[in-house]
Write an enzyme that holds these catalytic residues in place. Structure first.
Site, PDB file in Angstrom:
ATOM      1  N   LYS A  67      42.023  40.846  50.040  1.00 28.65           N
ATOM      2  CA  LYS A  67      42.971  41.020  48.930  1.00 28.65           C
ATOM      3  C   LYS A  67      42.191  40.989  47.627  1.00 28.65           C
ATOM      4  CE  LYS A  67      46.720  38.581  46.467  1.00 28.65           C
ATOM      5  NZ  LYS A  67      47.710  37.474  46.491  1.00 28.65           N
ATOM      6  N   ASP A  84      47.095  38.487  38.942  1.00 22.42           N
ATOM      7  CA  ASP A  84      48.450  38.461  39.482  1.00 22.42           C
ATOM      8  C   ASP A  84      49.396  37.799  38.488  1.00 22.42           C
ATOM      9  OD1 ASP A  84      50.723  38.388  40.993  1.00 22.42           O
ATOM     10  OD2 ASP A  84      49.993  36.894  42.444  1.00 22.42           O
ATOM     11  N   LYS A 103      55.423  35.261  36.879  1.00 20.06           N
ATOM     12  CA  LYS A 103      55.076  33.851  37.082  1.00 20.06           C
ATOM     13  C   LYS A 103      55.282  33.069  35.791  1.00 20.06           C
ATOM     14  CE  LYS A 103      51.407  34.500  40.558  1.00 20.06           C
ATOM     15  NZ  LYS A 103      52.010  33.731  41.646  1.00 20.06           N
ATOM     16  N   ASP A 144      42.710  35.817  42.113  1.00 20.31           N
ATOM     17  CA  ASP A 144      43.507  36.380  43.201  1.00 20.31           C
ATOM     18  C   ASP A 144      42.776  37.517  43.936  1.00 20.31           C
ATOM     19  OD1 ASP A 144      45.820  35.882  44.595  1.00 20.31           O
ATOM     20  OD2 ASP A 144      47.041  37.299  43.458  1.00 20.31           O
ATOM     21  N   ASP A 199      56.211  39.317  43.235  1.00 24.51           N
ATOM     22  CA  ASP A 199      55.081  38.382  43.236  1.00 24.51           C
ATOM     23  C   ASP A 199      54.493  38.215  44.646  1.00 24.51           C
ATOM     24  OD1 ASP A 199      53.230  36.635  42.252  1.00 24.51           O
ATOM     25  OD2 ASP A 199      54.619  34.954  41.974  1.00 24.51           O
ATOM     26  N   GLU A 221      52.843  40.210  46.354  1.00 30.21           N
ATOM     27  CA  GLU A 221      52.144  41.500  46.303  1.00 30.21           C
ATOM     28  C   GLU A 221      50.924  41.553  47.214  1.00 30.21           C
ATOM     29  OE1 GLU A 221      51.402  39.084  44.426  1.00 30.21           O
ATOM     30  OE2 GLU A 221      49.215  39.132  44.389  1.00 30.21           O
ATOM     31  N   ARG A 275      50.452  40.623  50.301  1.00 31.04           N
ATOM     32  CA  ARG A 275      50.761  41.148  51.640  1.00 31.04           C
ATOM     33  C   ARG A 275      50.990  42.659  51.608  1.00 31.04           C
ATOM     34  NH1 ARG A 275      55.685  37.031  51.966  1.00 31.04           N
ATOM     35  NH2 ARG A 275      54.246  35.973  50.571  1.00 31.04           N
TER      36      ARG A 275
HETATM   37  N1  BES Z   1      48.512  34.980  44.493  1.00 26.85           N
HETATM   38  C1  BES Z   1      49.690  34.315  44.860  1.00 26.85           C
HETATM   39  C2  BES Z   1      49.455  33.114  45.749  1.00 26.85           C
HETATM   40  C3  BES Z   1      48.838  31.916  45.090  1.00 26.85           C
HETATM   41  C4  BES Z   1      49.643  30.939  44.555  1.00 26.85           C
HETATM   42  C5  BES Z   1      47.484  31.745  45.098  1.00 26.85           C
HETATM   43  C6  BES Z   1      49.063  29.819  43.999  1.00 26.85           C
HETATM   44  C7  BES Z   1      46.921  30.640  44.540  1.00 26.85           C
HETATM   45  C8  BES Z   1      47.708  29.669  43.995  1.00 26.85           C
HETATM   46  C9  BES Z   1      50.604  35.253  45.617  1.00 26.85           C
HETATM   47  O1  BES Z   1      50.520  36.589  45.271  1.00 26.85           O
HETATM   48  C10 BES Z   1      52.005  34.815  45.342  1.00 26.85           C
HETATM   49  O2  BES Z   1      52.399  34.901  44.220  1.00 26.85           O
HETATM   50  N2  BES Z   1      52.704  34.356  46.361  1.00 26.85           N
HETATM   51  C11 BES Z   1      54.019  33.883  46.215  1.00 26.85           C
HETATM   52  C12 BES Z   1      54.841  34.430  47.345  1.00 26.85           C
HETATM   53  C13 BES Z   1      56.329  34.242  47.178  1.00 26.85           C
HETATM   54  C14 BES Z   1      56.837  35.055  46.017  1.00 26.85           C
HETATM   55  C15 BES Z   1      57.010  34.652  48.457  1.00 26.85           C
HETATM   56  C16 BES Z   1      53.983  32.367  46.258  1.00 26.85           C
HETATM   57  O3  BES Z   1      53.209  31.812  47.010  1.00 26.85           O
HETATM   58  O4  BES Z   1      54.716  31.750  45.484  1.00 26.85           O
HETATM   59 ZN    ZN Z   2      48.743  37.193  44.455  1.00 23.85          ZN
HETATM   60 MN    MN Z   3      51.752  37.045  43.629  1.00 20.37          MN
END
Ligand code: BES
Ligand code: ZN
Ligand code: MN
Length: 495
Positions: free
Chosen positions: A263, A268, A275, A286, A345, A347, A349
């Protein structure tokens, strides 16, 4: 950093700083700190401070003795490594990086490390070299007052067969440099590490080490019908990049072909499902999964195992804009699966879905992906273990062995079909967010939809790719997690 092997008698070596490990060789009731060195003069030099209890075997305790008695060295640096029983290459690596970090802030640039006999010669040498690289890394590149203090050369005193030790030293060097290469990429802020810049860095590295590199831009990504990847990229002014690195050594069998998919979200924001501002600056990391794969490919190209490897990094920003995708949108992935976007968010996956599918098109037979995929994996495992998911027990077993050799920590999480209900959609094949509960698992379940029957491992490194605070053995900032294990994993296919 320059590395040298030596078989000289430790007490006779002229060096600014001799490093010895202190281990506990006693039993439960009676700890017995011992300086790990076969040269009695070195043990004697440490004897007084150990006997008085000033120096113990406590993990990472570091003490500098000046003008040690009857040694040619100017200083003797003693570093605690805990109990002798169970002290192996993973512990030694951290002790070596602690030594490097202790010495460099004092302005020392040259170390002579006494590799303890307990850690088999070649393993020990490799761990010390690698650890010194890990300890040398600092994230302060943009600070005008940065001191540029680091260890420039290390001499290793170790017992064993010379050729094997030299090979181990070289391996430690390659692995150490490759991890720091990854950490440098991750450390860069998003204005200095756009998808285009990441691709350029990969291309430059590939040319240096003799890897094939191809970078596909926006037109090609659309032409390939990578609807999931594109759905994230469409919202950004920065063009996305699909980075493909190929390692095809002469004499390698046609299969397996290991696919490493990363990834590469260079920033992000969350997109339209934006966010909160607090802590958002961290989302520059990210792209750590992508950087991990690029660093691993560097090491693989230099170590030359006889197995084919292809890395794919899906690099893009995730931005809100007038062109950004919106919750409720339906996207068609390259595989043909339709995805209802519940949360923009989620994204990572999406970009990986097309990366994993493309890896299969390129002929990969085994897949590993790495991604800072979910906050949920941090809730589940904290900052200590990365999450590991596998759809195949043999693959998992291979990776578990690689983790052992690499000395990295990951914990297996489930992937049973019972979780599939969470990603059902009313209007499409699947949704891109399974909601809050079991978020790391439902994210992995989403990826599973795009790997079919192929043996596959997913690494969620959201909690481990960035050190939240400095430790004795590592700076605050990018950790380089998974590079070492991935290289071991690939080597496992060549044995
Ligand atoms: N890049 C984030 C995951 C992340 C969160 C990495 C905190 C490091 C620290 C990812 O893209 C994300 O935002 N995931 C969301 C998914 C949710 C919207 C289903 C998450 O984990 O909140
Ligand atoms: Zn992310
Ligand atoms: Mn995200």
């Amino acid at each position: 950093m320059k590395t040298t092997l030596s078989t000289s008698l430790p007490s006779s070596i002229e060096t600014p700083c001799l490093v010895a490990v202190v281990l506990d060789r006693g039993d439960k009731d009676k700890p017995e700190a011992t300086c790990e060195c076969t040269d009695a003069a070195v043990r004697a030099a440490a004897q007084d401070v150990i006997a008085s209890g000033e120096v113990t075997s406590k993990m990472f305790e570091a003490t500098v003795l000046h003008a040690p008695k009857r040694l040619k060295a100017k200083r003797l640096l003693l570093v605690g490594g805990g109990k002798a029983k169970g002290f192996g290459h993973a512990g030694l690596l951290k002790v070596a990086s602690t030594a490097a970090r202790t010495a460099k802030i004092k302005g020392l640039r040259s170390l002579t490390f006494l590799v303890p006999e307990g850690v088999a010669g070649a393993d020990g040498v490799r761990a010390v070299v690698e650890g010194t690289f890990v300890g040398n890394f600092e994230p302060d590149y943009y600070r005008s007052d940065r001191k540029d203090q680091q260890i420039d050369d290390i001499t290793l005193v170790a017992a064993g067969e010379a050729a094997a030790l030299a090979a181990a030293m070289n391996e430690g060097l390659i692995l150490g440099e490759s991890q720091n290469f990854t950490r440098d990429l991750v450390n860069e802020p998003s204005n200095r590490m756009t998808p285009t810049i990441l691709a350029e860095r990969a291309r430059k590295m590939a040319a240096e080490v003799g890897l094939k590199c191809e970078v596909l831009g926006p037109e090609k990504i659309r032409e390939l019908k990578m609807g999931a990847f594109w759905s994230v990229a469409q919202g950004s002014e920065e063009p996305p990049a699909l980075i493909v690195l190929q390692y095809e050594p002469e004499g390698a069998p046609a299969t397996p072909v290991i696919g490493l998919v990363g990834k590469g979200v260079t920033f992000d924001t969350g997109g339209i499902s934006i966010k909160p501002a607090d802590g958002m600056e961290k989302m520059k990391y990210d792209m750590a999964g992508g950087a991990t794969m690029i660093g691993a490919m560097r090491a693989i190209a230099l170590l030359k195992p006889k197995v084919k490897v292809t890395a794919i990094v899906c690099a893009t920003e995730n931005m809100p804009s007038g062109k950004a995708q919106k919750p409720g949108d339906v996207q068609i992935a390259m595989s043909g699966k339709s995805i209802e976007i519940i949360n923009t968010d989620a994204e990572g996956r999406l970009v990986l879905a097309d990366g994993l599918h493309y890896a299969q098109q390129l002929g990969c037979t085994h897949l590993v992906d790495a991604a800072t995929l979910t906050g949920a994996v941090v809730v589940a495992l904290g900052f200590v273990n990365a999450g590991i998911f596998a759809n195949d027990d043999d693959m998992y077993e291979r990776f578990r062995k690689a983790l052992e050799r690499g000395g990295e920590k990951m914990w297996r999480l489930p992937l049973d079909d019972d979780y599939k209900d969470n990603i059902k959609s009313n209007i499409a094949d699947i949704v891109n967010s399974g909601g809050r509960w079991g978020g790391a698992v439902t994210a992995a379940m989403f990826l599973k939809e795009f790997v079919g029957e192929m043996p596959w491992i997913h690494l969620d490194i959201a909690g481990t790719a960035w050190m939240e605070e400095a430790k004795p053995w590592i700076a605050k900032g990018p950790s380089g997690i998974a590079v070492r294990s991935l290289v071991e994993f690939v080597k496992g296919f060549a044995d």
